[in-house]
Design an enzyme around this catalytic site. Sequence first.
Site, PDB file in Angstrom:
ATOM      1  N   GLY A 121       0.784  -1.236   0.000  1.00 14.12           N
ATOM      2  CA  GLY A 121       0.000   0.000   0.000  1.00 14.12           C
ATOM      3  C   GLY A 121       0.817   1.288   0.000  1.00 14.12           C
ATOM      4  O   GLY A 121       0.368   2.309  -0.507  1.00 14.12           O
ATOM      5  N   ASP A 169      -5.070   3.056  10.627  1.00 17.26           N
ATOM      6  CA  ASP A 169      -6.514   2.834  10.786  1.00 17.26           C
ATOM      7  C   ASP A 169      -6.768   2.442  12.246  1.00 17.26           C
ATOM      8  O   ASP A 169      -6.841   3.320  13.107  1.00 17.26           O
ATOM      9  CB  ASP A 169      -6.903   1.748   9.772  1.00 17.26           C
ATOM     10  CG  ASP A 169      -8.389   1.491   9.672  1.00 17.26           C
ATOM     11  OD1 ASP A 169      -9.169   2.428   9.851  1.00 17.26           O
ATOM     12  OD2 ASP A 169      -8.775   0.348   9.393  1.00 17.26           O
TER      13      ASP A 169
END
Length: 180
Positions: free
Chosen positions: A43, A102
Site C-alpha cells: 500500500g 486505521d
Amino acid sequence: MHEDCERVILTEEEIAGRVKEAAAWLDERFRGTTPVAVCNLKGSAMFFCDLVRAMQTDVELDFMAVSSYGNDTIAAGRPKIKKHLFSSVAGRDVILAEDIVDTGRTLVTLRNFFEERGAKSLTVVTLLDKPSRRKVNVSADFTCFTIEDAFIVGYGLDYAEKYRNLPYIAILKREIYEHD
Ligand code: 5GP
C-alpha cells in the site's frame, strides 16, 4: 474518475504538494545523517517512491510487508510480517513510510519489530490517518492527511489488489465490496 469510485477525496496535485512537505520535514530532521527509509508494501509503494525522490538527504531504501487484510475491507486479526527487510537496521535511524493508520495495530506491530531489531530511532510518516477508527493508542510522527472513516482506494491502496495504480485517492462505492 474510475467508475467504481464514489468520490475523489485527494487529487494527484494535492497529494504531490503534501508529499513534498513531508520530504522537507524529513530533510530538516535528518540533515547530515543517512537514515534507512522502509516501505511497508504494498500500500505504501507510491507514497514511498514519491517521498524519497522528494528528499535531499541521502537515504538507503528497504522493503517489508505487514498485512492483516485478505481480500476484504475489514482488517482480519493480528497483523503479520509477510516479508522481512533485506538489511539489518540495528543502530540505524529508520524512516517508516505507511499508507494509512486505521486501527493502529499494524503500526504497533511495526514499532515492536524495529525496537526488537535494535533500530536507533524510528520516525513514522503516514500518508493517511483515520483517527476515528483507532483501537490502540499509537500515532505517526508526520501525517500527510487526516481523513473520514470511509474505505478508500488509489495511490497504492487497493481493494482485492485492484485500484492501486489510480493516481488519486477516492472512496470506493459500497456496492463494489458489499455482497449479499
Ligand atoms: P491498521 O492496522 O491500522 O488497522 O491498518 C492499517 C492497514 O490497513 C493499512 O496499512 C492499509 O493497508 C489497510 N487499510 C486501512 N484502511 C484502509 C482503507 O480505507 N483502504 C484500503 N485500501 N486499505 C486500508
